[in-house]
Design a protein around this motif. Structure first.
Motif, PDB file in Angstrom:
ATOM      1  N   ASP A 149      42.943 -60.735   3.675  1.00  0.00           N
ATOM      2  CA  ASP A 149      41.708 -60.488   4.416  1.00  0.00           C
ATOM      3  C   ASP A 149      42.300 -59.529   5.323  1.00  0.00           C
ATOM      4  O   ASP A 149      41.578 -58.723   5.772  1.00  0.00           O
ATOM      5  CB  ASP A 149      41.490 -61.948   5.487  1.00  0.00           C
ATOM      6  CG  ASP A 149      40.393 -61.592   6.337  1.00  0.00           C
ATOM      7  OD1 ASP A 149      39.108 -61.441   5.800  1.00  0.00           O
ATOM      8  OD2 ASP A 149      40.431 -61.530   7.311  1.00  0.00           O
ATOM      9  N   ARG A 150      43.382 -59.635   5.845  1.00  0.00           N
ATOM     10  CA  ARG A 150      44.030 -58.542   6.860  1.00  0.00           C
ATOM     11  C   ARG A 150      44.162 -57.366   6.091  1.00  0.00           C
ATOM     12  O   ARG A 150      43.662 -56.115   7.016  1.00  0.00           O
ATOM     13  CB  ARG A 150      45.466 -58.919   7.276  1.00  0.00           C
ATOM     14  CG  ARG A 150      45.413 -60.059   8.121  1.00  0.00           C
ATOM     15  CD  ARG A 150      46.820 -60.446   8.849  1.00  0.00           C
ATOM     16  NE  ARG A 150      47.176 -59.409   9.989  1.00  0.00           N
ATOM     17  CZ  ARG A 150      46.881 -59.328  11.213  1.00  0.00           C
ATOM     18  NH1 ARG A 150      46.249 -60.359  11.499  1.00  0.00           N
ATOM     19  NH2 ARG A 150      47.308 -58.328  11.974  1.00  0.00           N
ATOM     20  N   ASN A 174      40.436 -55.680   5.757  1.00  0.00           N
ATOM     21  CA  ASN A 174      39.828 -55.413   6.949  1.00  0.00           C
ATOM     22  C   ASN A 174      40.720 -54.327   7.806  1.00  0.00           C
ATOM     23  O   ASN A 174      40.523 -54.038   8.899  1.00  0.00           O
ATOM     24  CB  ASN A 174      39.383 -56.414   7.935  1.00  0.00           C
ATOM     25  CG  ASN A 174      38.418 -57.090   7.300  1.00  0.00           C
ATOM     26  OD1 ASN A 174      37.044 -56.834   7.387  1.00  0.00           O
ATOM     27  ND2 ASN A 174      38.516 -58.435   6.953  1.00  0.00           N
ATOM     28  N   ASN A 175      41.810 -53.921   7.113  1.00  0.00           N
ATOM     29  CA  ASN A 175      42.635 -52.890   7.850  1.00  0.00           C
ATOM     30  C   ASN A 175      43.421 -53.214   9.279  1.00  0.00           C
ATOM     31  O   ASN A 175      43.149 -52.444  10.189  1.00  0.00           O
ATOM     32  CB  ASN A 175      41.737 -51.560   8.053  1.00  0.00           C
ATOM     33  CG  ASN A 175      41.663 -51.047   6.606  1.00  0.00           C
ATOM     34  OD1 ASN A 175      42.424 -50.935   5.761  1.00  0.00           O
ATOM     35  ND2 ASN A 175      40.363 -50.503   6.493  1.00  0.00           N
ATOM     36  N   ARG A 176      43.554 -54.503   9.448  1.00  0.00           N
ATOM     37  CA  ARG A 176      44.142 -55.092  10.572  1.00  0.00           C
ATOM     38  C   ARG A 176      45.693 -54.836  10.858  1.00  0.00           C
ATOM     39  O   ARG A 176      46.198 -55.263  11.889  1.00  0.00           O
ATOM     40  CB  ARG A 176      43.672 -56.521  10.712  1.00  0.00           C
ATOM     41  CG  ARG A 176      42.290 -56.826  10.902  1.00  0.00           C
ATOM     42  CD  ARG A 176      41.763 -58.102  11.732  1.00  0.00           C
ATOM     43  NE  ARG A 176      42.121 -58.964  10.804  1.00  0.00           N
ATOM     44  CZ  ARG A 176      41.272 -59.474   9.874  1.00  0.00           C
ATOM     45  NH1 ARG A 176      39.797 -59.250  10.032  1.00  0.00           N
ATOM     46  NH2 ARG A 176      41.514 -60.572   9.158  1.00  0.00           N
ATOM     47  N   ARG A 203      33.216 -56.302  -1.742  1.00  0.00           N
ATOM     48  CA  ARG A 203      33.121 -56.864  -0.280  1.00  0.00           C
ATOM     49  C   ARG A 203      31.610 -57.447  -0.044  1.00  0.00           C
ATOM     50  O   ARG A 203      30.722 -56.343  -0.196  1.00  0.00           O
ATOM     51  CB  ARG A 203      33.660 -56.217   0.618  1.00  0.00           C
ATOM     52  CG  ARG A 203      33.756 -56.682   2.006  1.00  0.00           C
ATOM     53  CD  ARG A 203      34.213 -56.036   3.187  1.00  0.00           C
ATOM     54  NE  ARG A 203      34.669 -56.626   4.211  1.00  0.00           N
ATOM     55  CZ  ARG A 203      34.692 -56.119   5.475  1.00  0.00           C
ATOM     56  NH1 ARG A 203      34.735 -54.733   5.407  1.00  0.00           N
ATOM     57  NH2 ARG A 203      34.801 -56.767   6.801  1.00  0.00           N
ATOM     58  N   ALA A 234      30.061 -60.578   5.553  1.00  0.00           N
ATOM     59  CA  ALA A 234      30.938 -60.180   6.676  1.00  0.00           C
ATOM     60  C   ALA A 234      30.498 -59.982   7.961  1.00  0.00           C
ATOM     61  O   ALA A 234      31.175 -60.265   9.035  1.00  0.00           O
ATOM     62  CB  ALA A 234      31.810 -59.222   6.243  1.00  0.00           C
ATOM     63  N   ASN A 235      29.336 -59.365   8.028  1.00  0.00           N
ATOM     64  CA  ASN A 235      28.718 -58.998   9.371  1.00  0.00           C
ATOM     65  C   ASN A 235      28.421 -60.215  10.176  1.00  0.00           C
ATOM     66  O   ASN A 235      28.375 -60.488  10.980  1.00  0.00           O
ATOM     67  CB  ASN A 235      27.414 -58.135   9.071  1.00  0.00           C
ATOM     68  CG  ASN A 235      28.235 -56.629   8.809  1.00  0.00           C
ATOM     69  OD1 ASN A 235      29.153 -56.380   9.139  1.00  0.00           O
ATOM     70  ND2 ASN A 235      27.197 -55.809   8.221  1.00  0.00           N
ATOM     71  N   ARG A 264      31.011 -62.263  11.742  1.00  0.00           N
ATOM     72  CA  ARG A 264      31.600 -61.593  12.785  1.00  0.00           C
ATOM     73  C   ARG A 264      30.459 -61.336  13.783  1.00  0.00           C
ATOM     74  O   ARG A 264      30.382 -60.881  14.912  1.00  0.00           O
ATOM     75  CB  ARG A 264      31.953 -60.075  12.317  1.00  0.00           C
ATOM     76  CG  ARG A 264      33.182 -59.785  11.656  1.00  0.00           C
ATOM     77  CD  ARG A 264      33.678 -58.487  11.744  1.00  0.00           C
ATOM     78  NE  ARG A 264      32.742 -57.349  11.521  1.00  0.00           N
ATOM     79  CZ  ARG A 264      32.601 -56.789  10.109  1.00  0.00           C
ATOM     80  NH1 ARG A 264      33.167 -57.082   9.234  1.00  0.00           N
ATOM     81  NH2 ARG A 264      31.578 -55.691  10.244  1.00  0.00           N
ATOM     82  N   ASP A 312      25.980 -49.878   7.727  1.00  0.00           N
ATOM     83  CA  ASP A 312      27.298 -50.381   6.785  1.00  0.00           C
ATOM     84  C   ASP A 312      28.221 -49.303   6.500  1.00  0.00           C
ATOM     85  O   ASP A 312      29.260 -49.894   5.556  1.00  0.00           O
ATOM     86  CB  ASP A 312      26.905 -51.609   6.036  1.00  0.00           C
ATOM     87  CG  ASP A 312      26.537 -52.682   6.723  1.00  0.00           C
ATOM     88  OD1 ASP A 312      26.759 -52.905   7.853  1.00  0.00           O
ATOM     89  OD2 ASP A 312      25.804 -53.548   6.166  1.00  0.00           O
TER      90      ASP A 312
END
Length: 353
Positions: free
Chosen positions: A21-22, A25-27, A49, A54-55, A58, A320
């Protein structure tokens, strides 16, 4: 095998779900070799995805504006009713949709409404466009701010919007031309005089329909100067009554806009043997009744509920960061005659055009 999930990606890459997941989502905070394994697994599995989910997770809130021509009845009233239903349904998906009514064919009012959207910083704006440099400049500024722009029913210049939702109006006009030529086969063809009726040729949808119609019939039939009525039923009725008195040889009428009550009132006074062939747009109770009575011969319908659904879906996708297939917004119109009318419940609200 079903659609691959992020759990499948994590298992294939040999990492935890949290790590996958990281990466997705480029975390940051993930070793390069693990990033490479996750991205390779995404490619190998064909993972896509679910942006909507996902939205929602969040609690993303979409804010859209829709600018529609004001109308108490007819096509745009039906379009507004369909939009109201979507507004209620989409509130559960965290889509806040603001509706603004704009006077039809009023470029200055539409420009002001677009500028108002710029000040509100919406995610996207959907509108029925008018052919006007100020409108196009305002749309260009919206896109420069990062807002998605979707044109509906009537298009603008391609560089001023992201996508167009609606019928190909030039092809719709050609379809009307085909029907008119078929109706004039025989000895009366060369003597035929065809009267187009339009709301405004400054509206691209009306201009395209008129051009397409002329493409087909101009070589065989005489096309009279079009009546421009602003889609006002009273203006249309009076103008058509005058035209029929002044030109008793009119054999065909192509109503490419709205104002249907005025059209019907003027035609109702003609004698059955003198009534021209009449082709109009938009299926509604008024046009349905007029076809049943023999006042209108054919109706070209552009399916407003389908247009609204496609336009809102395009706004979500563009917001998106997804591309939109231009073909996905092309609506195929239906042509209805007396004996192929769909069930009444499929027409929409009980209003005229």
């Amino acid at each position: 095998m079903g659609k691959p999930t992020l759990h499948d990606v994590a298992a294939a890459a040999g990492v935890s779900y949290a790590t996958a997941d990281r990466v997705l989502n480029n975390r940051g905070g993930v070793a390069k070799k693990s990033q490479d394994r996750v991205r390779a697994a995404i490619a190998d599995l064909g993972y896509q995805r679910d942006i909507t989910a996902a939205n929602l997770s969040r609690r993303r809130q979409y804010r859209f504006a829709v600018l529609l021509p004001a109308a108490r009845e007819g096509f745009f009233a039906a379009l507004h009713a369909d939009l109201e239903q979507e507004v209620a349904a989409r509130s559960q998906a965290r889509q806040q949709i603001s509706i603004t009514r704009v006077p039809p064919f009023d470029a200055a009012a539409l420009t002001r409404a677009i500028e108002g959207c710029a000040a509100e910083s919406y995610d996207g704006v959907c509108l029925v466009a008018v052919e006007d440099p100020d409108v196009e400049a305002a749309l260009t500024r919206l896109r420069a701010q990062g807002m998605a722009v979707v044109t509906l029913v009537a298009d603008s210049a391609p560089q001023t919007r992201d996508t167009y939702i609606g019928i190909d109006n030039r092809r719709a006009g050609r379809t009307a031309g085909d029907l008119m030529r078929l109706a004039h086969r025989g000895g009366a063809a060369l003597q035929g005089q065809i009267l187009p009726i339009t709301g405004s040729l400054n509206a691209r949808d009306h201009a395209d329909r008129y051009a397409g119609f002329c493409d087909v019939v101009a070589a065989d039939l005489r096309i009279l100067p079009p009546l421009e009525t602003g889609d006002d039923p009273e203006i249309l009725e009076q103008a058509l009554r005058h035209a029929l008195r002044a030109n008793p040889d009119i054999t065909g009428i192509y109503n490419l806009g709205a104002g249907i009550p005025g059209l019907i009132s003027a035609l109702a006074t003609t004698q059955p043997g003198d009534k021209p062939v009449v082709i109009s747009h938009e299926l509604c109770p008024a046009t349905r009744d007029a076809v049943a009575l023999g006042l209108i011969d054919a109706v070209i319908d552009q399916k407003p509920a389908q247009e609204i659904t496609a336009a809102l879906a395009a706004l979500v996708a563009l917001s998106d960061g997804q591309s939109v297939d231009p073909l996905a917004g092309q609506i195929t119109p239906a042509v209805h005659f007396k004996h192929n009318m769909p069930p009444q419940s499929a027409v929409g609200p009980e209003e005229g055009a």
